[in-house]
Scaffold this motif. Structure first.
Motif, PDB file in Angstrom:
ATOM      1  N   ALA B 194       0.837  -1.198   0.000  1.00  0.00           N
ATOM      2  CA  ALA B 194       0.000   0.000   0.000  1.00  0.00           C
ATOM      3  C   ALA B 194       0.874   1.251   0.000  1.00  0.00           C
ATOM      4  CB  ALA B 194      -0.929  -0.006   1.208  1.00  0.00           C
ATOM      5  N   ALA B 195       1.925   1.242   0.808  1.00  0.00           N
ATOM      6  CA  ALA B 195       2.801   2.415   0.875  1.00  0.00           C
ATOM      7  C   ALA B 195       3.419   2.688  -0.493  1.00  0.00           C
ATOM      8  CB  ALA B 195       3.885   2.209   1.929  1.00  0.00           C
ATOM      9  N   ALA B 196       3.898   1.633  -1.144  1.00  0.00           N
ATOM     10  CA  ALA B 196       4.497   1.806  -2.474  1.00  0.00           C
ATOM     11  C   ALA B 196       3.445   2.323  -3.451  1.00  0.00           C
ATOM     12  CB  ALA B 196       5.080   0.484  -2.966  1.00  0.00           C
ATOM     13  N   LEU B 198       0.965   4.098  -2.865  1.00  0.00           N
ATOM     14  CA  LEU B 198       0.600   5.482  -2.576  1.00  0.00           C
ATOM     15  C   LEU B 198       1.732   6.452  -2.876  1.00  0.00           C
ATOM     16  CD1 LEU B 198      -1.356   4.778   0.713  1.00  0.00           C
ATOM     17  CD2 LEU B 198      -2.321   5.483  -1.475  1.00  0.00           C
TER      18      LEU B 198
END
Lengths: 361, 295
Positions: B194-196, B198
């Motif tokens: 998810a971080a990547a 985003l």
């Protein structure tokens, strides 16, 4: 308001050793279209989505967004919004910080971030919950936060990986309406992955049905439902009667098969069925009627009610034909007919156009 | 005809008894362990520690001595410094190892786990004598260095701070790695994805998402290693020189050689209070609930 992107997927394949997780997937998705990847688990729908998101590197093929290949672009530079299956909200951050995260990564100023986070929270109607932690919210609220986080940086593509799977039935119905409204408002191109055919039918502009790593059929929901191209699609979408038998007359547009001593005639939309080969027809439950007296019908068959199920808005009757074949009919209405009980003799009728050939050897 | 007993509603007293019975069963399960703990641990510990305050009348003399004589403060300070160094080195070495253990392929995971656990299962004396054989004046390393002509004279590597730290790090590493591993293995991959997705690159994904989520593991590992180091005896006694004496050695000295039980008990109390205070600090700021629930 943001526009959508065109996505062209061509010959996209992912192999894990001898396993073909996705094979030769071709799909052209228009700007702002809502396309659903529908299929059972392991059918390649998620693998294809993950290749679009960038988490999986394809073995072969290409993905173009607005004409440019995104395959070499790393995940964090793709600028594609995504709602993960279990939302993947950061548990150590507040709801507002979760939504601010993609904006911070893009180096936006503090005041602009605050403003856009507030707007995103309003969009999903959770304006008051910015200070909470994700764990303090209900499943439906978490889902909306995940949506807000995926939309706040205004991506032109939104990926949804079974986003309704973790919700209870009632909430799922509500979220379907919300998703559809949201799609109309933001105009982004949406790829939605699900194994639930009802979600697919209700939400999509178009559906791509996956099985064994391949697309079995692509089309509008009503096309897939009314005119399935093959046995898999007919069986997977909606409920149906599948009738298999030997072809006795395969000359023209109408072909006839013999299934367990009973003769059935149906339509063939293309191709040719050789006499004596095996063929399968599909006949939707709601296409069957229980005939009263001399009511006219293209085709008819006599049988006995073996069992019936009252499902609220209709009643399903399992009818054993004289030949031994079983057909299920759905009779609409919330008041079941008292005269139709187990062992009642009935005559089933249907239109020949509703009996469709979906498989021929 | 016998009365149908099912028709009589249970009395309030009956219900209360049923409710209480459940708790009594649990208490019975715990009783042997509780009894053992109280008789064999709490009572002797209390008796021992009380000696620091009663001689036989109430006195603070022992604590006064501990806090005013520079030598004891120096040793306490050294104990804290050495424990801190050991903890820091363990964290720097252990964090990446735990990461590989938590997220590597099954094969790598198994190999690394074996490499961590085998020393863990090896007797501490065997390990300390092995270090002596390696680090000594005529040890394997010095002989190798001299034979290859890299040095003329043996490098002093044993009975100093160097050997103590090496020995302690070696012993403590699994205590750092295992809590880190157990926390890391529960960090879902989807959060990194998810971080990547985003827009975070690897470095920012680590700093903003992975590191904060692994904090409870860091806290637990640091706490465990630091507390164990504070009271460590074998390694400094075997691998250290007189200038590397730590608190536990002094306690042993006071009790066995000087036979000053009161003062030994005072030093022990200081060690215990320090430990409990550290634990309270951890519980206040770094436990998993605090980080996930934000309260």
């Amino acid at each position: 308001m943001q526009g959508g992107s065109r996505i062209q997927i061509s010959d996209l394949s992912k192999h894990y050793g001898p396993v073909q997780a996705a094979e030769a997937v071709d799909l052209d998705i228009g700007q702002g279209e809502f396309v659903t990847f529908l299929g059972p688990s392991g059918s390649g729908k998620t693998t294809t989505l993950m290749m679009v998101a960038g988490f999986t590197v394809p073995t072969r093929g290409d993905i173009l967004v607005d004409g440019r290949s995104i395959v070499p672009v790393p995940v964090h530079k793709r600028n594609i919004g995504m709602v993960f299956q279990n939302y993947a909200l950061f548990p150590h951050m507040s709801v507002a910080d979760n939504i601010a995260f993609p904006l911070q990564m893009r180096g936006l100023g503090k005041s602009e971030i605050r403003e856009r986070v507030a707007r995103a929270l309003d969009l999903v109607r959770l304006g008051q919950h910015g200070g909470r932690r994700p764990k303090q919210l209900s499943g439906g609220q978490q889902q909306r936060i995940a949506l807000a986080r995926a939309l706040v940086f205004e991506p032109s593509i939104l990926l949804l990986d079974e986003p309704l799977g973790a919700l209870d039935a009632k909430l799922r119905e509500e979220m379907k309406f919300e998703l559809k409204q949201l799609h109309h408002r933001i105009g982004a191109t949406i790829l939605f992955v699900t194994h639930d055919q009802e979600e697919a039918l209700t939400l999509s502009d178009r559906i791509a049905v996956f099985n064994d790593g391949r697309i079995m059929q692509t089309g509008r929901p009503d096309e897939l439902y009314r005119a399935p191209a093959n046995r898999f699609v007919a069986d997977f979408i909606g409920e149906t009667n599948l009738l298999s038998g030997r072809v006795t007359d395969g000359g023209g547009e109408v072909i006839t098969i013999d299934a367990g001593g009973q003769s059935f005639a149906g339509r063939m939309r293309s191709g040719f069925a050789r006499p004596s080969s095996e063929a399968t027809f599909t006949l939707r439950l709601e296409s069957l009627r229980i005939l009263r007296g001399e009511e006219p019908a293209d085709c008819r068959a006599e049988g006995v009610i073996e069992e019936f199920l009252y499902v609220g808005n209709s009643t399903k009757y399992l009818v054993r034909l004289v030949s031994g074949q079983r057909l299920t009919a759905r009779v609409p209405g919330n008041l079941p007919d008292e005269t139709l009980r187990v062992n009642s003799k009935v005559t089933l009728g249907w239109n020949i156009d509703d009996m469709l050939l979906v498989e021929a050897a | 005809m016998p009365r149908d007993t099912t028709l009589i509603p249970p009395s309030a007293a009956q219900l209360k008894w049923l409710e209480r019975r459940e708790r009594l069963v649990f208490l019975a399960f715990l009783a042997p362990a509780l009894l053992f703990l109280v008789l064999m641990f709490l009572v002797p510990l209390g008796m021992f520690l009380s000696q620091s305050l009663f001689d036989p009348h109430f006195t603070l003399e022992n604590y006064q001595k501990a806090f005013t004589r520079p030598v004891y403060m120096k040793i306490l300070w050294r104990t804290l410094v050495v424990s801190g160094e050991t903890t820091l080195i363990c964290l720097l070495i252990g964090y990446p190892v735990a990461f590989v253990m938590a997220h590597g392929s099954d094969r790598v995971k198994m190999m690394v786990t074996a490499l961590v656990l085998i020393p863990f299962w090896t007797n501490i004396l065997v390990r300390m004598f092995a270090w002596m054989a390696l680090l000594g004046r005529n040890g394997v390393i010095n002989r190798g260095l001299m034979e290859t002509g890299l040095t003329d004279a043996p490098i002093p590597m044993l009975f100093n701070q160097f050997s103590v730290t090496i020995g302690m790090v070696h012993f403590m590493l699994p205590y750092m790695i295992l809590p880190l591993y157990s926390v890391m293995t529960n960090i879902p991959q989807s959060l990194m994805d998810a971080a990547a997705n985003l827009g975070a690159n690897t470095r920012r994904t680590f700093l903003r998402v992975y590191l904060p989520l692994s904090l409870p593991g860091i806290g637990a590992g640091v706490l465990l290693v630091f507390i164990l180091s504070l009271g460590f005896f074998v390694t400094p006694a075997l691998l250290g020189g007189p200038q590397n004496t730590m608190l536990a050695q002094i306690i042993e000295l006071e009790i066995n050689d000087s036979v000053d039980w009161g003062f030994g008990a005072a030093l022990s109390t200081i060690l215990l209070v320090l430990t409990v205070a550290l634990y309270a600090l951890y519980d206040r700021f770094l436990s998993a609930e605090k980080i996930y629930e934000g309260r």
